[in-house]
Design a protein around this motif. Structure first.
Motif, PDB file in Angstrom:
ATOM      1  N   GLU A  18       0.835  -1.209   0.000  1.00 51.81           N
ATOM      2  CA  GLU A  18       0.000   0.000   0.000  1.00 51.81           C
ATOM      3  C   GLU A  18       0.865   1.253   0.000  1.00 51.81           C
ATOM      4  O   GLU A  18       0.536   2.244  -0.656  1.00 51.81           O
ATOM      5  CB  GLU A  18      -0.926  -0.010   1.222  1.00 51.81           C
ATOM      6  N   LEU A  19       1.969   1.218   0.726  1.00 53.84           N
ATOM      7  CA  LEU A  19       2.872   2.362   0.737  1.00 53.84           C
ATOM      8  C   LEU A  19       3.464   2.573  -0.653  1.00 53.84           C
ATOM      9  O   LEU A  19       3.604   3.709  -1.122  1.00 53.84           O
ATOM     10  CB  LEU A  19       3.978   2.143   1.763  1.00 53.84           C
ATOM     11  N   GLY A  20       3.825   1.469  -1.328  1.00 52.96           N
ATOM     12  CA  GLY A  20       4.327   1.592  -2.690  1.00 52.96           C
ATOM     13  C   GLY A  20       3.308   2.211  -3.621  1.00 52.96           C
ATOM     14  O   GLY A  20       3.646   3.031  -4.494  1.00 52.96           O
ATOM     15  N   LEU A  21       2.041   1.874  -3.451  1.00 53.62           N
ATOM     16  CA  LEU A  21       0.984   2.483  -4.270  1.00 53.62           C
ATOM     17  C   LEU A  21       0.874   3.982  -3.994  1.00 53.62           C
ATOM     18  O   LEU A  21       0.712   4.786  -4.920  1.00 53.62           O
ATOM     19  CB  LEU A  21      -0.351   1.799  -3.983  1.00 53.62           C
ATOM     20  N   LEU A  22       0.959   4.361  -2.707  1.00 53.49           N
ATOM     21  CA  LEU A  22       0.923   5.794  -2.384  1.00 53.49           C
ATOM     22  C   LEU A  22       2.080   6.521  -3.060  1.00 53.49           C
ATOM     23  O   LEU A  22       1.914   7.649  -3.545  1.00 53.49           O
ATOM     24  CB  LEU A  22       0.993   5.988  -0.863  1.00 53.49           C
ATOM     25  N   HIS A  23       3.236   5.910  -3.094  1.00 51.47           N
ATOM     26  CA  HIS A  23       4.385   6.514  -3.772  1.00 51.47           C
ATOM     27  C   HIS A  23       4.092   6.719  -5.257  1.00 51.47           C
ATOM     28  O   HIS A  23       4.404   7.772  -5.819  1.00 51.47           O
ATOM     29  CB  HIS A  23       5.618   5.628  -3.605  1.00 51.47           C
ATOM     30  N   GLU A  24       3.490   5.702  -5.884  1.00 43.48           N
ATOM     31  CA  GLU A  24       3.191   5.812  -7.305  1.00 43.48           C
ATOM     32  C   GLU A  24       2.117   6.865  -7.562  1.00 43.48           C
ATOM     33  O   GLU A  24       2.213   7.637  -8.525  1.00 43.48           O
ATOM     34  CB  GLU A  24       2.745   4.454  -7.859  1.00 43.48           C
ATOM     35  N   TYR A  25       1.095   6.909  -6.703  1.00 44.48           N
ATOM     36  CA  TYR A  25       0.057   7.925  -6.855  1.00 44.48           C
ATOM     37  C   TYR A  25       0.655   9.328  -6.765  1.00 44.48           C
ATOM     38  O   TYR A  25       0.339  10.217  -7.574  1.00 44.48           O
ATOM     39  CB  TYR A  25      -1.011   7.782  -5.764  1.00 44.48           C
ATOM     40  N   GLU A  26       1.511   9.525  -5.785  1.00 49.14           N
ATOM     41  CA  GLU A  26       2.113  10.847  -5.583  1.00 49.14           C
ATOM     42  C   GLU A  26       3.034  11.207  -6.741  1.00 49.14           C
ATOM     43  O   GLU A  26       3.041  12.361  -7.218  1.00 49.14           O
ATOM     44  CB  GLU A  26       2.880  10.865  -4.264  1.00 49.14           C
ATOM     45  N   ALA A  27       3.805  10.224  -7.234  1.00 48.75           N
ATOM     46  CA  ALA A  27       4.689  10.487  -8.366  1.00 48.75           C
ATOM     47  C   ALA A  27       3.884  10.759  -9.636  1.00 48.75           C
ATOM     48  O   ALA A  27       4.219  11.662 -10.418  1.00 48.75           O
ATOM     49  CB  ALA A  27       5.624   9.293  -8.579  1.00 48.75           C
ATOM     50  N   ASP A  28       2.804   9.996  -9.860  1.00 51.61           N
ATOM     51  CA  ASP A  28       1.941  10.228 -11.032  1.00 51.61           C
ATOM     52  C   ASP A  28       1.336  11.631 -10.987  1.00 51.61           C
ATOM     53  O   ASP A  28       1.299  12.345 -11.998  1.00 51.61           O
ATOM     54  CB  ASP A  28       0.821   9.190 -11.079  1.00 51.61           C
TER      55      ASP A  28
END
Length: 399
Positions: free
Chosen positions: A194-204
């Protein structure tokens, strides 16, 4: 060791409750950075909560039963209980070694890529240019990117720079520590994803805010999406679930009031912390601290016998206990349970047989316990000597 295992268990429980709350309530909100900070801060708090004592914690210590045998001329030894705590601790350390080993292997693989790639500084970012067939990712403050992606797909490089700019590597480092210590908790591994997804959302989100066309960027994601995560310590362009990322790009911003939902977890954790501690004695119910009997497993500072722990008293019993001849003749055997008190001055008092097996055996147990004239160092509660109750099982077994 027992207290450490209790700490690991309690903190794991608090983490599980906090992560469950996040998955059920906050997972689909668009507060990417806020959720990151809340997740990391909540993890640290849950790891520290077992150290908070709202009331004296109960650490139950069992004293192994003592076995007496009637075999003539043979050595009589206390019966050793199975070391469950040692076994659990060994398995726990084995799990730590396994996860730590995987972390080291991942770091070695990334180090080899850095050694084999071409190091450059692009737009102020340290960059390792790799072969065209390798996926892009970041490790620490370093961007790893294929030569073709660097030349053709500027959005990929922009995406990786956002990981560095947002310091996602610090999040990954902290969560790797959590995974190593609480490797047995499945929710810790789920929350790493889930933390990795948050990272991707923020980077996107950062890439689109830079002016890159959202539709073209999403098409690029579809073209580049492959396989599973290759490096557990890295943030990568292809590491997250593509469908979730595209869905979150189209999702309207969540109401700011939803951030207050995190306040709901505070009373839940408070109740849980309170429940994981043993009851506090009611001082108003007794006129003097010395008259309150505290069970051996609950007293803050345990009494000691001959400057050793309670097992030294078990050994003392062994040295003085004999198997009565009358009991041998009758074939009497079984388990007797005796209880006594260790007074605030270290003397023994109130010896009581809780469970008997045979008059001769019962009398022998009471005789030996009452004959002990060695003073204990008394137990302490809130820094003061207190009366402590001690329960001891004694097993007589003929062979």
């Amino acid at each position: 060791m027992t207290e450490f295992l209790l700490y690991i268990g309690r903190s794991g429980l608090y983490l599980a409750v906090f992560y469950t709350f996040y998955l059920l309530v906050m997972r689909r909100t668009t507060f990417y950075r806020f959720n990151r900070i809340a997740m990391l801060a909540g993890s640290v708090v849950c790891a520290l909560l077992p150290m908070l004592r709202v009331r004296p914690a109960a650490v139950f210590a069992a004293v192994g039963p003592l076995t007496m045998t009637s075999v003539e001329g043979s050595a009589v030894e206390p019966q050793a209980s199975f070391p469950w705590a040692m076994l659990i601790f060994g398995l726990y350390l084995a799990g730590i070694a396994f996860v730590l080993g995987g972390t080291v292997i991942s770091a070695i693989k990334i180090g080899r890529l850095a050694k084999n790639g071409r190091a450059e500084e692009i737009d102020g970012f340290r960059t390792i240019v790799m072969g065209d067939d390798l996926p892009s990712f970041t490790f620490g403050k370093t961007i790893f990117i294929g030569s073709r992606d660097l030349a053709v797909n500027h959005a990929i490089f922009a995406h990786e720079t956002m990981h560095v700019y947002c310091h996602h590597y610090l999040d990954l480092l902290l969560f790797r520590i959590l995974q190593i210590v609480w490797w047995w908790n499945p929710l810790v591994w789920i929350m790493k994803t889930e933390l990795g997804l948050l990272h991707e959302y923020e980077a996107d989100e950062g890439v689109i805010q830079k002016g890159i066309d959202a539709t073209q960027y999403q098409l690029l994601l579809v073209r580049k999406a492959v396989g599973d995560q290759l490096f557990s310590l890295a943030s990568g362009f292809q590491h997250a679930k593509l469908k979730n990322r595209i869905t979150m790009m189209h999702k309207p911003s969540s109401s700011g009031w939803l951030r207050l939902s995190y306040l709901a977890i505070i009373p839940v954790l408070a109740i849980l912390v309170y429940a994981c501690n043993s009851p506090k004695r009611n001082k108003a119910a007794a006129p003097a601290e010395e008259t309150i009997a505290v069970p051996f497993g609950e007293v803050e500072v345990k009494p000691t016998f001959n400057c050793e722990d309670a097992n030294a008293f078990v050994n003392w019993i062994y040295e003085h206990l004999t198997y009565p001849e009358a009991a041998k003749a009758k074939g009497a055997e079984g388990r007797a349970v005796v209880q006594f008190s260790i007074m605030p001055d270290g003397s023994m008092g109130e010896v009581e047989l809780l469970r008997g097996i045979d008059p001769d055996l019962d009398a022998e147990v009471l005789r030996v316990v009452k004959s002990c004239d060695v003073k204990w160092v008394p137990g302490k509660q809130n820094g003061k000597p207190v009366k402590v109750t001690f329960t001891l099982p004694v097993i007589f077994k003929r062979q």
